[in-house]
Design a protein around this motif. Sequence first.
Motif, PDB file in Angstrom:
ATOM      1  N   CYS A  59      13.262   4.060   9.493  1.00 45.96           N
ATOM      2  CA  CYS A  59      12.119   4.446   8.638  1.00 45.96           C
ATOM      3  C   CYS A  59      11.550   3.231   7.907  1.00 45.96           C
ATOM      4  O   CYS A  59      10.333   3.091   7.758  1.00 45.96           O
ATOM      5  N   ASN A  60      12.425   2.350   7.459  1.00 43.91           N
ATOM      6  CA  ASN A  60      11.960   1.120   6.797  1.00 43.91           C
ATOM      7  C   ASN A  60      11.187   0.226   7.746  1.00 43.91           C
ATOM      8  O   ASN A  60      10.209  -0.408   7.338  1.00 43.91           O
ATOM      9  N   SER A  61      11.628   0.164   9.006  1.00 41.28           N
ATOM     10  CA  SER A  61      10.885  -0.620   9.994  1.00 41.28           C
ATOM     11  C   SER A  61       9.490  -0.034  10.197  1.00 41.28           C
ATOM     12  O   SER A  61       8.510  -0.782  10.299  1.00 41.28           O
ATOM     13  N   LEU A  62       9.410   1.284  10.259  1.00 41.36           N
ATOM     14  CA  LEU A  62       8.091   1.929  10.411  1.00 41.36           C
ATOM     15  C   LEU A  62       7.216   1.646   9.196  1.00 41.36           C
ATOM     16  O   LEU A  62       6.017   1.400   9.310  1.00 41.36           O
ATOM     17  N   ARG A  63       7.853   1.658   8.030  1.00 43.67           N
ATOM     18  CA  ARG A  63       7.088   1.396   6.803  1.00 43.67           C
ATOM     19  C   ARG A  63       6.521  -0.026   6.789  1.00 43.67           C
ATOM     20  O   ARG A  63       5.379  -0.238   6.394  1.00 43.67           O
ATOM     21  N   LYS A  64       7.329  -0.976   7.244  1.00 47.21           N
ATOM     22  CA  LYS A  64       6.852  -2.365   7.293  1.00 47.21           C
ATOM     23  C   LYS A  64       5.677  -2.510   8.245  1.00 47.21           C
ATOM     24  O   LYS A  64       4.721  -3.235   7.952  1.00 47.21           O
ATOM     25  N   ILE A  65       5.752  -1.827   9.376  1.00 48.22           N
ATOM     26  CA  ILE A  65       4.633  -1.873  10.323  1.00 48.22           C
ATOM     27  C   ILE A  65       3.383  -1.279   9.666  1.00 48.22           C
ATOM     28  O   ILE A  65       2.291  -1.859   9.733  1.00 48.22           O
ATOM     29  N   ALA A  66       3.560  -0.134   9.006  1.00 54.21           N
ATOM     30  CA  ALA A  66       2.422   0.529   8.357  1.00 54.21           C
ATOM     31  C   ALA A  66       1.801  -0.395   7.309  1.00 54.21           C
ATOM     32  O   ALA A  66       0.581  -0.572   7.266  1.00 54.21           O
ATOM     33  N   ASP A  67       2.631  -1.001   6.483  1.00 52.83           N
ATOM     34  CA  ASP A  67       2.100  -1.894   5.440  1.00 52.83           C
ATOM     35  C   ASP A  67       1.399  -3.117   6.027  1.00 52.83           C
ATOM     36  O   ASP A  67       0.374  -3.545   5.513  1.00 52.83           O
ATOM     37  N   ARG A  68       1.952  -3.641   7.097  1.00 54.67           N
ATOM     38  CA  ARG A  68       1.311  -4.801   7.729  1.00 54.67           C
ATOM     39  C   ARG A  68      -0.056  -4.421   8.277  1.00 54.67           C
ATOM     40  O   ARG A  68      -1.028  -5.155   8.127  1.00 54.67           O
ATOM     41  N   GLN A  69      -0.140  -3.263   8.911  1.00 52.15           N
ATOM     42  CA  GLN A  69      -1.431  -2.789   9.430  1.00 52.15           C
ATOM     43  C   GLN A  69      -2.421  -2.552   8.283  1.00 52.15           C
ATOM     44  O   GLN A  69      -3.596  -2.879   8.389  1.00 52.15           O
ATOM     45  N   LEU A  70      -1.924  -1.956   7.197  1.00 58.01           N
ATOM     46  CA  LEU A  70      -2.804  -1.620   6.078  1.00 58.01           C
ATOM     47  C   LEU A  70      -3.358  -2.866   5.392  1.00 58.01           C
ATOM     48  O   LEU A  70      -4.468  -2.854   4.869  1.00 58.01           O
ATOM     49  N   GLU A  71      -2.579  -3.944   5.434  1.00 57.93           N
ATOM     50  CA  GLU A  71      -3.037  -5.183   4.801  1.00 57.93           C
ATOM     51  C   GLU A  71      -4.288  -5.755   5.447  1.00 57.93           C
ATOM     52  O   GLU A  71      -5.095  -6.397   4.784  1.00 57.93           O
ATOM     53  N   MET A 125       0.827  -1.207   0.000  1.00 58.92           N
ATOM     54  CA  MET A 125       0.000   0.000   0.000  1.00 58.92           C
ATOM     55  C   MET A 125       0.865   1.264   0.000  1.00 58.92           C
ATOM     56  O   MET A 125       0.580   2.209  -0.741  1.00 58.92           O
ATOM     57  N   THR A 126       1.917   1.283   0.801  1.00 57.04           N
ATOM     58  CA  THR A 126       2.746   2.505   0.849  1.00 57.04           C
ATOM     59  C   THR A 126       3.402   2.750  -0.511  1.00 57.04           C
ATOM     60  O   THR A 126       3.521   3.897  -0.941  1.00 57.04           O
ATOM     61  N   GLU A 127       3.773   1.680  -1.178  1.00 56.00           N
ATOM     62  CA  GLU A 127       4.372   1.837  -2.508  1.00 56.00           C
ATOM     63  C   GLU A 127       3.352   2.409  -3.497  1.00 56.00           C
ATOM     64  O   GLU A 127       3.669   3.286  -4.306  1.00 56.00           O
ATOM     65  N   THR A 128       2.139   1.879  -3.426  1.00 51.59           N
ATOM     66  CA  THR A 128       1.053   2.380  -4.276  1.00 51.59           C
ATOM     67  C   THR A 128       0.860   3.883  -4.061  1.00 51.59           C
ATOM     68  O   THR A 128       0.792   4.659  -5.021  1.00 51.59           O
ATOM     69  N   TRP A 129       0.809   4.283  -2.802  1.00 58.40           N
ATOM     70  CA  TRP A 129       0.590   5.705  -2.490  1.00 58.40           C
ATOM     71  C   TRP A 129       1.768   6.571  -2.928  1.00 58.40           C
ATOM     72  O   TRP A 129       1.578   7.680  -3.436  1.00 58.40           O
ATOM     73  N   LEU A 130       2.980   6.062  -2.716  1.00 53.47           N
ATOM     74  CA  LEU A 130       4.153   6.852  -3.106  1.00 53.47           C
ATOM     75  C   LEU A 130       4.166   7.100  -4.616  1.00 53.47           C
ATOM     76  O   LEU A 130       4.582   8.160  -5.077  1.00 53.47           O
ATOM     77  N   ARG A 131       3.693   6.113  -5.382  1.00 61.32           N
ATOM     78  CA  ARG A 131       3.616   6.290  -6.837  1.00 61.32           C
ATOM     79  C   ARG A 131       2.504   7.241  -7.225  1.00 61.32           C
ATOM     80  O   ARG A 131       2.671   8.126  -8.054  1.00 61.32           O
ATOM     81  N   LYS A 132       1.359   7.000  -6.609  1.00 59.51           N
ATOM     82  CA  LYS A 132       0.168   7.784  -6.939  1.00 59.51           C
ATOM     83  C   LYS A 132       0.332   9.271  -6.592  1.00 59.51           C
ATOM     84  O   LYS A 132      -0.160  10.136  -7.308  1.00 59.51           O
ATOM     85  N   HIS A 133       1.044   9.536  -5.500  1.00 51.50           N
ATOM     86  CA  HIS A 133       1.176  10.920  -5.020  1.00 51.50           C
ATOM     87  C   HIS A 133       2.612  11.411  -5.146  1.00 51.50           C
ATOM     88  O   HIS A 133       3.101  12.180  -4.319  1.00 51.50           O
ATOM     89  N   ARG A 134       3.276  10.957  -6.186  1.00 53.22           N
ATOM     90  CA  ARG A 134       4.696  11.235  -6.405  1.00 53.22           C
ATOM     91  C   ARG A 134       5.049  12.732  -6.348  1.00 53.22           C
ATOM     92  O   ARG A 134       6.016  13.139  -5.722  1.00 53.22           O
ATOM     93  N   LEU A 135       4.218  13.532  -7.025  1.00 51.82           N
ATOM     94  CA  LEU A 135       4.542  14.962  -7.114  1.00 51.82           C
ATOM     95  C   LEU A 135       4.583  15.622  -5.746  1.00 51.82           C
ATOM     96  O   LEU A 135       5.498  16.384  -5.436  1.00 51.82           O
ATOM     97  N   LEU A 136       3.576  15.322  -4.950  1.00 49.15           N
ATOM     98  CA  LEU A 136       3.527  15.904  -3.603  1.00 49.15           C
ATOM     99  C   LEU A 136       4.684  15.374  -2.753  1.00 49.15           C
ATOM    100  O   LEU A 136       5.305  16.122  -1.985  1.00 49.15           O
ATOM    101  N   TYR A 137       4.982  14.099  -2.906  1.00 50.25           N
ATOM    102  CA  TYR A 137       6.087  13.499  -2.151  1.00 50.25           C
ATOM    103  C   TYR A 137       7.428  14.164  -2.511  1.00 50.25           C
ATOM    104  O   TYR A 137       8.234  14.486  -1.630  1.00 50.25           O
TER     105      TYR A 137
END
Length: 223
Positions: free
Chosen positions: A179-191, A7-19
Amino acid sequence: MEAKMTMTETWLRKHRLLYVGATRHPFIHGIRDGSIDISAFKTWLGQDYLFVRAFVPFVESVLTKARKGSNDSDNDVEVILGGLAALNDEISWFKNEASKWGVQLSNIVPQKANLEYCRFLESLTSPEVEYTVPIVAFWVIETVYQESFAHCLEDGSETPAELKETCQRWGNEGFREYCNSLRKIADRQLEKATDDAISKAEATFLQVLEYEVDFWNMSHGGT
Ligand SMILES: Cc1ncc(CO)c(N)n1
């Protein structure tokens, strides 16, 4: 078979400009090419000190929610507690850095963008906001700084020597792994999140990026 996109990868792509707007801001370019106005840097330093102090209760509330709302709470607590411990160190660093630059921290008044950002973080501490949402916010907040300051240390950057230590604080490899550890937690929760929680988390992701852009902007227009 292709690996499923997180999910985080999807969002990073979708909102690339703002990121990119948040992680490659003119303030960061100014550090990286050495053209930064030192008064802008000092403004950022004072405002960020206030932000980090307000960030502590936010992270505390994420930690509390991790204990209750996570199915790998031992891992999550360890990662988040590490972040909290780093904040303690960071506050000392700000005090030390401020005295080096002659910035009087006791006199700093929070600017509007800072107050609004802190108020937003406070709203995420409500018990009604489920863990997935603030853990996504936490991941983005830390990652924007990581990506921004790491950019100032890449080959070809001309960051002034006196600003390198600041860039190292967030741009270092250990912070990147955190930051990668936080991202993994976020993705696991989002799943395992409901559609409602996912759309709230995506809105939060976008809001954090907007607040980060406004925060960088403050150092220019600031008084
Ligand atoms: C505004 C802002 N965003 C992110 C971080 C990273 O902790 C910070 N110190 N300040």
